[in-house]
Design an enzyme around this catalytic site. Structure first.
Site, PDB file in Angstrom:
ATOM      1  N   SER A  49       3.220  -2.003  10.768  1.00 56.31           N
ATOM      2  CA  SER A  49       4.647  -1.999  11.144  1.00 56.31           C
ATOM      3  C   SER A  49       5.351  -3.306  10.812  1.00 56.31           C
ATOM      4  O   SER A  49       6.062  -3.874  11.636  1.00 56.31           O
ATOM      5  CB  SER A  49       4.817  -1.689  12.636  1.00 56.31           C
ATOM      6  OG  SER A  49       4.365  -0.392  12.921  1.00 56.31           O
ATOM      7  N   ASN A  83       0.860  -1.183   0.000  1.00 56.67           N
ATOM      8  CA  ASN A  83       0.000   0.000   0.000  1.00 56.67           C
ATOM      9  C   ASN A  83       0.899   1.236   0.000  1.00 56.67           C
ATOM     10  O   ASN A  83       1.491   1.581   1.008  1.00 56.67           O
ATOM     11  CB  ASN A  83      -0.896  -0.026   1.255  1.00 56.67           C
ATOM     12  CG  ASN A  83      -1.764   1.224   1.352  1.00 56.67           C
ATOM     13  OD1 ASN A  83      -1.827   2.030   0.410  1.00 56.67           O
ATOM     14  ND2 ASN A  83      -2.430   1.398   2.486  1.00 56.67           N
ATOM     15  N   TRP A  84       0.974   1.865  -1.165  1.00 56.61           N
ATOM     16  CA  TRP A  84       1.880   3.018  -1.308  1.00 56.61           C
ATOM     17  C   TRP A  84       1.330   4.294  -0.670  1.00 56.61           C
ATOM     18  O   TRP A  84       2.025   5.290  -0.585  1.00 56.61           O
ATOM     19  CB  TRP A  84       2.145   3.284  -2.783  1.00 56.61           C
ATOM     20  CG  TRP A  84       3.065   2.301  -3.451  1.00 56.61           C
ATOM     21  CD1 TRP A  84       3.680   1.205  -2.884  1.00 56.61           C
ATOM     22  CD2 TRP A  84       3.491   2.328  -4.822  1.00 56.61           C
ATOM     23  NE1 TRP A  84       4.461   0.569  -3.815  1.00 56.61           N
ATOM     24  CE2 TRP A  84       4.366   1.228  -5.015  1.00 56.61           C
ATOM     25  CE3 TRP A  84       3.231   3.173  -5.898  1.00 56.61           C
ATOM     26  CZ2 TRP A  84       4.970   0.963  -6.248  1.00 56.61           C
ATOM     27  CZ3 TRP A  84       3.822   2.910  -7.118  1.00 56.61           C
ATOM     28  CH2 TRP A  84       4.689   1.816  -7.288  1.00 56.61           C
ATOM     29  N   LYS A  85       0.040   4.267  -0.330  1.00 58.88           N
ATOM     30  CA  LYS A  85      -0.626   5.469   0.205  1.00 58.88           C
ATOM     31  C   LYS A  85      -0.420   6.638  -0.772  1.00 58.88           C
ATOM     32  O   LYS A  85      -0.439   6.398  -1.981  1.00 58.88           O
ATOM     33  CB  LYS A  85      -0.111   5.761   1.614  1.00 58.88           C
ATOM     34  CG  LYS A  85      -0.188   4.501   2.490  1.00 58.88           C
ATOM     35  CD  LYS A  85       0.032   4.710   3.943  1.00 58.88           C
ATOM     36  CE  LYS A  85      -0.151   3.373   4.676  1.00 58.88           C
ATOM     37  NZ  LYS A  85       0.004   3.490   6.116  1.00 58.88           N
ATOM     38  N   HIS A 102      -9.553   1.323   5.082  1.00 57.63           N
ATOM     39  CA  HIS A 102      -8.242   1.598   5.696  1.00 57.63           C
ATOM     40  C   HIS A 102      -8.428   2.666   6.772  1.00 57.63           C
ATOM     41  O   HIS A 102      -9.224   3.603   6.600  1.00 57.63           O
ATOM     42  CB  HIS A 102      -7.251   2.082   4.636  1.00 57.63           C
ATOM     43  CG  HIS A 102      -5.843   2.054   5.143  1.00 57.63           C
ATOM     44  ND1 HIS A 102      -5.348   3.042   5.960  1.00 57.63           N
ATOM     45  CD2 HIS A 102      -4.843   1.152   4.994  1.00 57.63           C
ATOM     46  CE1 HIS A 102      -4.100   2.739   6.287  1.00 57.63           C
ATOM     47  NE2 HIS A 102      -3.768   1.604   5.717  1.00 57.63           N
ATOM     48  N   GLU A 113      -5.499  -5.094  10.633  1.00 59.11           N
ATOM     49  CA  GLU A 113      -4.535  -3.991  10.688  1.00 59.11           C
ATOM     50  C   GLU A 113      -5.001  -2.953  11.716  1.00 59.11           C
ATOM     51  O   GLU A 113      -5.635  -1.948  11.346  1.00 59.11           O
ATOM     52  CB  GLU A 113      -4.390  -3.367   9.301  1.00 59.11           C
ATOM     53  CG  GLU A 113      -3.361  -2.248   9.274  1.00 59.11           C
ATOM     54  CD  GLU A 113      -3.040  -1.768   7.876  1.00 59.11           C
ATOM     55  OE1 GLU A 113      -2.105  -2.310   7.277  1.00 59.11           O
ATOM     56  OE2 GLU A 113      -3.727  -0.863   7.382  1.00 59.11           O
ATOM     57  N   GLY A 149       2.955  -1.013   4.334  1.00 67.78           N
ATOM     58  CA  GLY A 149       2.934   0.412   3.984  1.00 67.78           C
ATOM     59  C   GLY A 149       4.333   0.949   3.751  1.00 67.78           C
ATOM     60  O   GLY A 149       4.911   0.778   2.672  1.00 67.78           O
TER      61      GLY A 149
END
Ligand code: 13P
Length: 237
Positions: free
Chosen positions: A197, A7-9, A88, A158, A217
């Site tokens: 994390s 997930n590159w955000k 999310h 998550e 992430g």
């Protein structure tokens, strides 16, 4: 087959950087690599990299119409996207909620895409009974009128607090294991991934758990680290 979802955000800043990032990702025989870039990069990335699955970090739950600024699952499907991340915690932070997520899951399933549904507690909860009742509450709203065993669903455990932004560490494997047991007891037989994390130096603690993959992430923006994490997952299969 395990799945690692990057997930590159809201990163990186340019298409060139996005292309270079994917170029540096390793391809595995027994490990599926999925990437959720910002919408803007989806078409060029899908066109260029055939061995990787791409999807979006969000969608709106209508197919089309007067919804300024929104993108529909049908549009993601038409350009060759394969999945959508839903619920999310960073979406919830800017005003979304579990009820909206429920509508999104339905629209994603109806568009024949995979729904990666995030859930988990916002703050650390030490009492396991309270923790389970929180999970129960979330599941009830998220999956209202949805068959938990619809094959298009992947659950991503998550917890908000475990995301690296908050620097509070990751969830203990014992709690992740409790989550898996809890969800299986509800009759859920689909894939479960863990996010929060995940780094090179802690991935090993999760590798003996019956997980189907990870949602990553910050480390997915560092290809060397990402590849190393994937190597370790790959070796454990
Ligand atoms: P980190 O891996 O940076 O903790 O982010 C997790 C995440 O939000 C993936 O969806």
């Amino acid at each position: 087959m395990k799945t690692v979802i990057a997930n590159w955000k809201m990163n990186p800043l340019s298409l060139n950087e996005a292309l270079n990032l994917v170029k540096k990702y390793k391809i595995y025989k027994n490990l599926d690599i999925w990437i959720a870039p910002p919408y803007l990069y989806l078409i060029p990335l899908i066109t260029k990299f055939r061995k990787i699955k791409f999807g979006s970090q969000n969608i709106y739950f209508q197919d089309k119409g007067p919804y300024t600024g929104e993108i529909s699952p049908k549009m993601i499907k038409k350009i060759g996207g394969k999945f959508v991340i839903i619920n999310h915690s960073e979406r919830r932070k800017i005003g979304e909620n579990f009820k909206i997520a429920n509508q999104k899951i339905i629209s994603v399933i109806n568009s024949n895409l995979t729904a990666i549904v995030c859930l988990g507690e916002d703050k650390i909860i030490k009492n396991i009974k309270i923790l389970k009742s929180e999970w129960q509450k979330q599941i009830k709203i998220l999956f209202k009128n949805i068959n938990l065993n619809n094959k298009s669903i992947i659950l991503a455990y998550e917890p908000t607090w475990a995301i690296s932004t908050y620097k509070q560490g990751s969830v203990s494997p014992e709690i992740v294991s409790e989550f898996i047991k809890f969800i299986k007891n509800l009759g859920f037989n689909n894939k479960i991934v863990y996010g929060g994390s995940v780094f090179i130096d802690n991935i090993k603690i999760y590798l003996d758990l019956p997980l189907d993959g990870f949602l990553i992430g910050s480390q997915s923006l560092k290809p060397k680290n990402f590849n190393k994490i994937c190597d370790l997952i790959d070796k454990s299969i």
